[in-house]
Scaffold this active site. Structure first.
Site, mmCIF file in Angstrom:
data_model
loop_
_atom_site.group_PDB
_atom_site.id
_atom_site.type_symbol
_atom_site.label_atom_id
_atom_site.label_comp_id
_atom_site.label_asym_id
_atom_site.label_seq_id
_atom_site.Cartn_x
_atom_site.Cartn_y
_atom_site.Cartn_z
ATOM 1 C CG HIS A 155 -9.253 9.525 2.625
ATOM 2 N ND1 HIS A 155 -10.161 8.834 3.389
ATOM 3 C CD2 HIS A 155 -8.399 8.598 2.102
ATOM 4 C CE1 HIS A 155 -9.884 7.547 3.318
ATOM 5 N NE2 HIS A 155 -8.817 7.371 2.557
ATOM 6 C CG ASN B 238 -8.255 4.486 4.853
ATOM 7 O OD1 ASN B 238 -9.411 4.918 4.814
ATOM 8 N ND2 ASN B 238 -7.515 4.352 3.772
ATOM 9 C CB CYS C 254 -10.711 6.713 -0.040
ATOM 10 S SG CYS C 254 -10.116 5.155 0.646
HETATM 11 O O1 UT7 Z 1 -7.141 5.255 1.231
HETATM 12 C C1 UT7 Z 1 -6.852 4.852 -0.055
HETATM 13 C C2 UT7 Z 1 -5.540 5.309 -0.469
HETATM 14 N N1 UT7 Z 1 -4.517 4.559 0.218
HETATM 15 C C3 UT7 Z 1 -3.345 5.084 0.357
HETATM 16 O O2 UT7 Z 1 -3.156 6.206 -0.018
HETATM 17 C C4 UT7 Z 1 -2.243 4.234 0.951
HETATM 18 C C5 UT7 Z 1 -0.950 4.551 0.235
HETATM 19 N N2 UT7 Z 1 0.166 3.700 0.614
HETATM 20 C C6 UT7 Z 1 0.690 3.667 1.867
HETATM 21 O O3 UT7 Z 1 0.179 4.303 2.770
HETATM 22 C C7 UT7 Z 1 1.961 2.900 2.084
HETATM 23 O O4 UT7 Z 1 2.494 2.491 0.836
HETATM 24 C C8 UT7 Z 1 1.801 1.641 3.006
HETATM 25 C C9 UT7 Z 1 1.553 2.073 4.430
HETATM 26 C C10 UT7 Z 1 0.651 0.798 2.500
HETATM 27 C C11 UT7 Z 1 3.078 0.811 3.009
HETATM 28 O O5 UT7 Z 1 4.189 1.591 3.415
HETATM 29 P P1 UT7 Z 1 5.520 1.617 2.524
HETATM 30 O O6 UT7 Z 1 6.477 2.460 3.252
HETATM 31 O O7 UT7 Z 1 5.155 2.016 1.149
HETATM 32 O O8 UT7 Z 1 6.009 0.119 2.627
HETATM 33 P P2 UT7 Z 1 6.217 -0.943 1.451
HETATM 34 O O9 UT7 Z 1 4.909 -1.369 0.887
HETATM 35 O O10 UT7 Z 1 7.253 -0.431 0.516
HETATM 36 O O11 UT7 Z 1 6.820 -2.154 2.248
HETATM 37 C C12 UT7 Z 1 8.092 -2.055 2.927
HETATM 38 C C13 UT7 Z 1 8.360 -3.376 3.629
HETATM 39 C C14 UT7 Z 1 8.156 -4.593 2.722
HETATM 40 O O12 UT7 Z 1 9.147 -5.539 3.069
HETATM 41 P P3 UT7 Z 1 10.490 -5.693 2.178
HETATM 42 O O13 UT7 Z 1 10.009 -5.989 0.793
HETATM 43 O O14 UT7 Z 1 11.164 -4.360 2.283
HETATM 44 O O15 UT7 Z 1 11.201 -6.786 2.863
HETATM 45 C C15 UT7 Z 1 6.809 -5.128 3.150
HETATM 46 O O16 UT7 Z 1 6.682 -6.509 2.954
HETATM 47 O O17 UT7 Z 1 7.460 -3.536 4.730
HETATM 48 C C16 UT7 Z 1 6.814 -4.817 4.640
HETATM 49 N N3 UT7 Z 1 5.488 -4.701 5.207
HETATM 50 C C17 UT7 Z 1 5.234 -4.826 6.534
HETATM 51 N N4 UT7 Z 1 6.035 -5.095 7.556
HETATM 52 C C18 UT7 Z 1 5.460 -5.138 8.780
HETATM 53 C C19 UT7 Z 1 4.313 -4.413 4.558
HETATM 54 N N5 UT7 Z 1 3.320 -4.365 5.459
HETATM 55 C C20 UT7 Z 1 3.859 -4.614 6.668
HETATM 56 C C21 UT7 Z 1 3.333 -4.692 7.961
HETATM 57 N N6 UT7 Z 1 4.167 -4.954 8.992
HETATM 58 N N7 UT7 Z 1 2.027 -4.492 8.219
#
Ligand code: UT7
Length: 331
Positions: free
Chosen positions: A258, A288, A113
């Protein structure tokens, strides 16, 4: 001393639009979850046969047209991407063949990225040192063909899109115009917080059928961990660029970050103490696109009149490595 001025910027995204509702049919996810957690509404994915160098060529053609520069005047290609058309050589060579400009160097930059800003710093140094006068810098990615499109891979699959952006950098004698400063960082302690394990030369052989049985061929990320680092590093590296040039955040007309997550962009604006009107965002349309996000943003911002001649623009990126970077550009 010579400065690298951005003479033209262009972009290209594949025609195929993939909405959050389309993804609901492939995996257990929802439009609501994706919009709320990321700000993404749709993204572009390539059709079979489209190539990274092909996307880059279309973006480059637009950038050259807007710059009013003939492709034969390009003296060096810098290509930022995670993905070449094939395992090797790099995408820069495939692009060079398409552009029909043999003989000039084609350098691939592989910093995920942060790739576009790493590439910008290299191009800037080539111009400052008077090695080359006209450099074509491309950021292009095809992510969609490498994603796990099942519920197992939903955390990554909903985030990424395909696309390309390009800038034509030319040597200029105007001291206060062009790329004013660039700042690059990496911390390899975090390599496995966001990475792709296979194929791997540490595995004998590097590509093996058992790799397909697990999920090691798909990108992996500890999302929350990456998020926390990103919201700290973006403002930090922008402040570094401001300090190096003696400007303040109030002098900046537009911040182009980004595009990783709309919540990251909002948190960065808050930490910088600026309104969202000063932050460029198009993540809702493209997701992204890794090394392509910043040049696609620049191309759209310029076309929409959000970047005018004389504007001071701050660019910043964070991603796998971890790597992070910034630049200040006077248009
Ligand atoms: O470009 C390179 C750099 N990348 C970044 O900077 C990305 C940084 N991270 C993020 O943007 C976020 O962490 C994400 C968008 C990837 C995830 O969002 P989050 O609010 O941190 O969610 P999480 O990973 O804590 O997951 C919350 C819940 C989980 O379920 P439980 O454990 O609470 O039951 C996941 O399994 O959401 C679930 N989950 C989804 N649910 C529906 C994860 N992905 C999905 C999905 N649809 N696509």
């Amino acid at each position: 001393m010579k400065r690298a001025r951005i003479a033209g910027v262009g972009h290209y995204v594949p025609e195929r639009v993939v909405t959050n509702f389309d993804l609901e049919k492939l995996m257990d996810t929802s439009d609501e979850w994706i919009r709320e957690r990321t700000g993404i509404v749709e993204r572009r994915w390539v059709e079979e046969g489209e190539t990274v160098s092909g996307l880059g060529q279309k973006a480059a053609t637009m950038a050259l047209e807007r710059a009013g520069i003939d492709v034969s005047d390009i003296e060096c290609i810098v290509f930022a991407t995670m993905a070449s058309d094939h395992e090797f050589p790099g995408a820069g060579c495939f692009l060079q063949e398409k552009l029909e400009i043999p003989g000039i160097p084609a350098l691939d930059v592989r910093n995920q990225c942060s790739g576009f800003l790493y590439g910008l710093s290299v191009a800037d140094m080539f111009i400052r040192t008077e090695t080359y006068r006209n450099v074509l810098l491309v950021g292009a990615e095809i992510q969609s063909t490498g994603l796990d499109l099942t519920t197992r891979g939903r955390d990554m699959a909903v985030l990424f899109g395909d696309g390309a952006g390009a800038v034509v950098l030319v040597a200029s004698d105007e001291p206060e115009r062009g790329v004013l400063t660039t700042h690059l960082h990496a911390d390899g302690k975090y390599t496995k917080k966001l990475w792709g394990q296979y194929p791997s030369v540490t595995h004998h052989p590097r590509v093996a059928p058992e790799m397909l049985e697990g999920d090691g061929i798909y990108p992996k990320m500890e999302g929350r961990y990456v998020f926390k680092h990103a919201v700290t590093r973006f403002p930090e590296v922008i402040h570094e660029a401001l300090k190096a040039t003696g400007y303040s955040i109030d002098d900046v007309d537009l911040v182009v970050p980004h595009q990783a997550n709309q919540r990251i962009t909002e948190a960065v604006a808050q930490r910088l103490g600026i309104g969202m009107d000063k932050m460029f965002s198009n993540i809702h349309k493209y997701g992204n696109t890794t090394a392509a996000t910043i040049p696609i943003c620049l191309s759209e911002a310029r076309a929409e009149g959000r970047i005018k001649d004389g504007d001071l623009v701050a660019l910043a990126a964070f991603g796998s490595g971890f790597t992070w970077a910034s630049a200040l550009v006077r248009w």
